[in-house]
Scaffold this active site. Structure first.
Site, mmCIF file in Angstrom:
data_model
loop_
_atom_site.group_PDB
_atom_site.id
_atom_site.type_symbol
_atom_site.label_atom_id
_atom_site.label_comp_id
_atom_site.label_asym_id
_atom_site.label_seq_id
_atom_site.Cartn_x
_atom_site.Cartn_y
_atom_site.Cartn_z
ATOM 1 C CE LYS A 25 33.870 50.323 -149.777
ATOM 2 N NZ LYS A 25 34.215 49.699 -151.072
ATOM 3 C CG ASP A 51 39.640 51.496 -151.192
ATOM 4 O OD1 ASP A 51 40.699 51.733 -150.542
ATOM 5 O OD2 ASP A 51 39.490 51.877 -152.366
#
Length: 233
Positions: free
Chosen positions: A135, A153
């Site tokens: 991420k 997220d």
């Protein structure tokens, strides 16, 4: 995250059509043509550090901490010189701050020793840096280098599963599903639109469906009605 996703992914729902996906992102684009992340940074290095610090912390909290941190150490060389205790002193308001300070100094040292102080524009390489996962790497590649990556997220994960846009039991499944579904012309800004939508509209506890741009396309069956106005005294 995984248990909730499994329940959502198990729903018997019709997949979004390509036309519906294009319509949804056309609406996001019309409402916010140039969405921005909410972390403060000045270059790829400070962005990378800010994203590493943002794990289990709010952007507002990270921005408060990095205001003094980046003034004291704006480069990898300066961050290494500041050291773990020095970094910790600036970020102690953040959760897990000692581990984060260790990672920030370690990744800064790697950048200095192996990359001449520059942040590499390569996901695989970024993921080898301390404290950097997929991420974080995707955020840096997208914002700092303009690559059409999708950073998943908790907000984006929830929105993708809840709406049925990309149901997945883990962030990678959601990311790959979105990459397949979203037209190329929208991919650069797609994760910003979905993250901001999850943060401010499609909230975890009480999604504000009455003001959602894509409520008519969303597969979530339990839409939240608009609040009833309070009676005038």
């Amino acid at each position: 995250m995984a248990n909730a996703a499994a329940a959502l992914a198990g729903r018997d729902i019709a997949p979004w059509t390509p036309a519906e996906v294009a319509q949804a992102f056309s609406r996001f684009e019309a409402a916010d043509p140039e969405p921005k992340g909410e972390l403060d940074y000045v270059d790829p290095f400070t962005l990378l550090v800010a994203v590493v610090l943002s794990a289990q912390a709010t952007d507002v909290g990270v921005n408060k901490a990095t205001r003094t941190l980046f003034a004291a150490a704006p480069t990898p060389q300066a961050m290494v010189a500041l050291g773990e205790e020095g970094v910790a002193g600036h970020i102690r308001t953040l959760g897990l701050y000692r581990g984060k300070a260790k990672n920030v100094v370690a990744l800064s040292r790697r950048l200095v020793e192996e990359f001449g102080g520059a942040v590499p524009a390569d996901r695989a390489v970024l993921e080898t840096l301390p404290g950097v996962g997929r991420k974080t790497a995707n955020v840096v590649l997208n914002i700092a280098f303009g690559m059409p990556t999708i950073a998943v997220d908790t907000h984006l994960f929830r929105v993708a599963n809840r709406t049925g846009l990309s149901a997945g039991k883990n962030p990678l499944e959601v990311e790959l599903g979105l990459e397949r579904a979203i037209p190329d012309r929208f991919k650069l800004h797609a994760h910003h639109w979905l993250i901001l939508h999850g943060r401010y509209v499609c909230k975890a506890r009480v999604p504000e469906c009455w003001r959602c741009l894509i409520a008519d396309l969303c597969r979530w069956p339990s839409k939240t009605p608009a609040p009833t106005p309070s009676p005038v005294a």
